[in-house]
Design a protein around this motif. Sequence first.
Motif, short mmCIF file in Angstrom:
data_model
loop_
_atom_site.label_atom_id
_atom_site.label_comp_id
_atom_site.label_asym_id
_atom_site.label_seq_id
_atom_site.Cartn_x
_atom_site.Cartn_y
_atom_site.Cartn_z
N MET A 104 0.83 -1.20 0.00
CA MET A 104 0.00 0.00 0.00
C MET A 104 0.87 1.26 0.00
O MET A 104 0.63 2.19 -0.76
N ARG A 105 1.91 1.25 0.84
CA ARG A 105 2.84 2.40 0.87
C ARG A 105 3.45 2.64 -0.51
O ARG A 105 3.45 3.77 -1.01
N ASP A 106 3.92 1.56 -1.16
CA ASP A 106 4.60 1.75 -2.45
C ASP A 106 3.63 2.17 -3.54
O ASP A 106 4.00 2.96 -4.43
N ILE A 107 2.39 1.68 -3.49
CA ILE A 107 1.39 2.11 -4.47
C ILE A 107 1.07 3.59 -4.28
O ILE A 107 0.99 4.36 -5.24
N LEU A 108 0.92 4.03 -3.02
CA LEU A 108 0.61 5.43 -2.76
C LEU A 108 1.78 6.34 -3.16
O LEU A 108 1.57 7.44 -3.68
N LEU A 109 3.00 5.87 -2.93
CA LEU A 109 4.17 6.68 -3.28
C LEU A 109 4.54 6.56 -4.75
O LEU A 109 5.39 7.30 -5.25
N GLY A 110 3.94 5.57 -5.46
CA GLY A 110 4.35 5.31 -6.84
C GLY A 110 5.76 4.74 -6.90
O GLY A 110 6.52 5.01 -7.83
N ASN A 111 6.12 3.93 -5.92
CA ASN A 111 7.47 3.41 -5.74
C ASN A 111 7.53 1.97 -6.25
O ASN A 111 7.27 1.02 -5.52
N TYR A 112 7.83 1.80 -7.54
CA TYR A 112 7.83 0.48 -8.18
C TYR A 112 9.24 0.02 -8.46
O TYR A 112 10.12 0.85 -8.66
N PRO A 113 9.51 -1.33 -8.52
CA PRO A 113 8.57 -2.41 -8.25
C PRO A 113 8.30 -2.58 -6.75
O PRO A 113 9.12 -2.20 -5.93
N LEU A 114 7.14 -3.17 -6.43
CA LEU A 114 6.83 -3.49 -5.04
C LEU A 114 7.87 -4.48 -4.49
O LEU A 114 8.48 -5.25 -5.25
N GLY A 115 8.06 -4.46 -3.17
CA GLY A 115 9.07 -5.28 -2.53
C GLY A 115 9.00 -6.76 -2.89
O GLY A 115 10.00 -7.38 -3.24
N TRP A 116 7.80 -7.35 -2.83
CA TRP A 116 7.68 -8.79 -3.04
C TRP A 116 7.75 -9.15 -4.52
O TRP A 116 7.92 -10.32 -4.87
N ILE A 117 7.64 -8.16 -5.41
CA ILE A 117 7.84 -8.46 -6.83
C ILE A 117 9.34 -8.46 -7.15
O ILE A 117 9.82 -9.30 -7.90
N ALA A 118 10.08 -7.56 -6.50
CA ALA A 118 11.54 -7.58 -6.65
C ALA A 118 12.15 -8.77 -5.90
O ALA A 118 13.18 -9.29 -6.29
N HIS A 119 11.50 -9.19 -4.82
CA HIS A 119 12.01 -10.30 -4.01
C HIS A 119 10.91 -11.34 -3.80
O HIS A 119 10.38 -11.46 -2.69
N PRO A 120 10.61 -12.15 -4.83
CA PRO A 120 9.50 -13.11 -4.69
C PRO A 120 9.74 -14.11 -3.55
O PRO A 120 8.79 -14.73 -3.08
N GLU A 121 10.99 -14.23 -3.10
CA GLU A 121 11.27 -15.18 -2.02
C GLU A 121 10.54 -14.79 -0.72
O GLU A 121 10.28 -15.65 0.13
N TYR A 122 10.17 -13.51 -0.56
CA TYR A 122 9.39 -13.11 0.62
C TYR A 122 8.09 -13.90 0.69
O TYR A 122 7.58 -14.19 1.78
N LEU A 123 7.54 -14.22 -0.49
CA LEU A 123 6.28 -14.97 -0.52
C LEU A 123 6.44 -16.36 0.09
O LEU A 123 5.50 -16.89 0.68
N LEU A 124 7.64 -16.94 -0.07
CA LEU A 124 7.88 -18.25 0.55
C LEU A 124 7.79 -18.15 2.07
O LEU A 124 7.28 -19.05 2.74
N PHE A 125 8.31 -17.04 2.62
CA PHE A 125 8.22 -16.85 4.07
C PHE A 125 6.77 -16.73 4.52
O PHE A 125 6.35 -17.36 5.49
N THR A 126 5.99 -15.92 3.80
CA THR A 126 4.63 -15.68 4.28
C THR A 126 3.75 -16.91 4.06
O THR A 126 2.95 -17.27 4.93
N ILE A 127 3.91 -17.56 2.90
CA ILE A 127 3.09 -18.76 2.64
C ILE A 127 3.51 -19.89 3.58
O ILE A 127 2.67 -20.58 4.16
N GLY A 128 4.83 -20.04 3.76
CA GLY A 128 5.32 -21.05 4.70
C GLY A 128 4.79 -20.81 6.11
O GLY A 128 4.32 -21.74 6.79
N ALA A 129 4.83 -19.55 6.55
CA ALA A 129 4.35 -19.23 7.90
C ALA A 129 2.86 -19.54 8.03
O ALA A 129 2.40 -20.06 9.05
N ALA A 130 2.09 -19.25 6.97
CA ALA A 130 0.65 -19.50 7.02
C ALA A 130 0.37 -21.01 7.07
O ALA A 130 -0.47 -21.46 7.86
N VAL A 131 1.08 -21.79 6.26
CA VAL A 131 0.85 -23.24 6.25
C VAL A 131 1.22 -23.85 7.60
O VAL A 131 0.46 -24.64 8.17
N VAL A 132 2.40 -23.46 8.13
CA VAL A 132 2.82 -24.01 9.42
C VAL A 132 1.82 -23.62 10.51
O VAL A 132 1.45 -24.44 11.37
N THR A 133 1.34 -22.37 10.46
CA THR A 133 0.36 -21.92 11.45
C THR A 133 -0.90 -22.79 11.40
O THR A 133 -1.44 -23.19 12.44
#
Lengths: 207, 207, 207
Positions: C46-75
């Motif tokens: 949301m911050r990056d969309i409002l600032l027009g700051n591209y690319p978004l963090g998780w698009i530049a670093h798709p590995e972040y998605l592994l952390f969040t998806i992994g955390a959700a599955v383990v939870t």
Amino acid sequence: MLLHTIYLIAIVAEAMSGAIMGMRRDMDLFGICVVGTITALGGGSMRDILLGNYPLGWIAHPEYLLFTIGAAVVTALVARFLHHLRSVFLVVDGLGLVAFSVIGCDVARAAGMAPGIVILAGMITGVFGGLLRDVLCNEIPLVLQRELYATIALFTGALYVGLLWWDVDSSAAPLIAIGAGFLVRLLALRFHWKLPSFNGSGIRGFE
Amino acid sequence: MLLHTIYLIAIVAEAMSGAIMGMRRDMDLFGICVVGTITALGGGSMRDILLGNYPLGWIAHPEYLLFTIGAAVVTALVARFLHHLRSVFLVVDGLGLVAFSVIGCDVARAAGMAPGIVILAGMITGVFGGLLRDVLCNEIPLVLQRELYATIALFTGALYVGLLWWDVDSSAAPLIAIGAGFLVRLLALRFHWKLPSFNGSGIRGFE
Amino acid sequence: MLLHTIYLIAIVAEAMSGAIMGMRRDMDLFGICVVGTITALGGGSMRDILLGNYPLGWIAHPEYLLFTIGAAVVTALVARFLHHLRSVFLVVDGLGLVAFSVIGCDVARAAGMAPGIVILAGMITGVFGGLLRDVLCNEIPLVLQRELYATIALFTGALYVGLLWWDVDSSAAPLIAIGAGFLVRLLALRFHWKLPSFNGSGIRGFE
């Protein structure tokens, strides 16, 4: 060309779905058109905003709005006969889901995204319209709750990216992915396939 | 200049509207300021994000935030006396709606958009703040349900674009559009004008 | 480096929080992963969309998605044991909140924003993930209602910007801001600090 025709059919189906949900919430004609349009075009718009891919599709092609607004108005006018169309709707909606996924993948590929992001872009295109529809109508998004809907978007996108990776002809790959995804969608509807869900009602204090 | 003054009055009125909805939901002072600010600036922000028109207004002019936060805090402090102000509020809010629409059209015109998108940009500027307010407060957006609110935003924008098309002087056109839209808004309030709505409660299985 | 490690811990904690809320709403595994990921990465996006700051963090670093998806599955898998972890969660979540705020300020500073916008960008990074989680789960956002959560994000960001203004060493400033913000968060939890709220239930007709 075929993909573009399928896309137009898909946005009409999605706009119908949004219009019907709006009618159930006693919206006026304006609200019905807005919810229909956001359901149809919200997934692609969300994808393009996240990717920073401007201009958005419906801004470059305002004529898409005529399809979604027209579909919403017609849906409102023929509402009382709609229950005869439920099976047709589910089939067209399933076709739209997989077509949206493949189109979303293509947009992200053209923007040079990594394969994981390409698949995700396809999934967002397929499911975010329905998600925004449910948020606007004050519902927990159905797509997060049931019936493998989003999983089929992921499957279609992953298959499509895999086919291109394996050097399958780029005019055949989208059709194979759409065909396979559509088949899985029909099977999921027919046999009520579901992902596991988890009862978290006893867990408190983590928000 | 006059348009800018009307704009500042309009964001104050919208921030009040958001703050009051937040208070009704038992939000704390922070939540009241956030909902007030999003109600006031959310429409313009949504328009600029959809158009890819950066920087957003409140980022280029952070002082707008002082108006919206100030309006929210004052609203919270004088809440018990607000019922005396209801008529004033509705008039100012109606003025804000049509001013937002004309300003939104101007932004899209400056970005070189097609006439249909210009009118839509005006409508989004006018109504999306209230729509986001209602989503945050867990309500079905009122703007989708009643009272021609959004239709007046569309009418104002279409009239404005039409006036410019007919070569009406560019300093007179916004004032004519605002005056006409405002008059229609007052008539709609006075006579409870409504768009048709449709009962879709019996339609199942399309989501 | 330390900040990056704290960031990864923070997105895992936020993804857990989203996954738990999703489970409470009977979402399937897909929905749990989506809500977890949006909770973890939605604030920064949301911050990056409002600032027009591209690319978004998780698009530049798709590995972040592994952390969040992994955390959700383990939870989801260990849900029945989670009540033992509540205190750990609240501490990690508080650390995440202040780390997100400082990181959000850094992003806005690097984009050349005014100090007020820098502080606001930190606050949006800290709280919007939880806000989107609650909207998706059809709740009035908790962050707008209680416990100084967002105020601590503002305090941390303001302190950080102030420290840099006073020429505090740029490697020490984030640690001081995180330490102070974290301490205030723990005190707020321990002593149930609250901002004033206002009862607006009697005010009608302003929306």
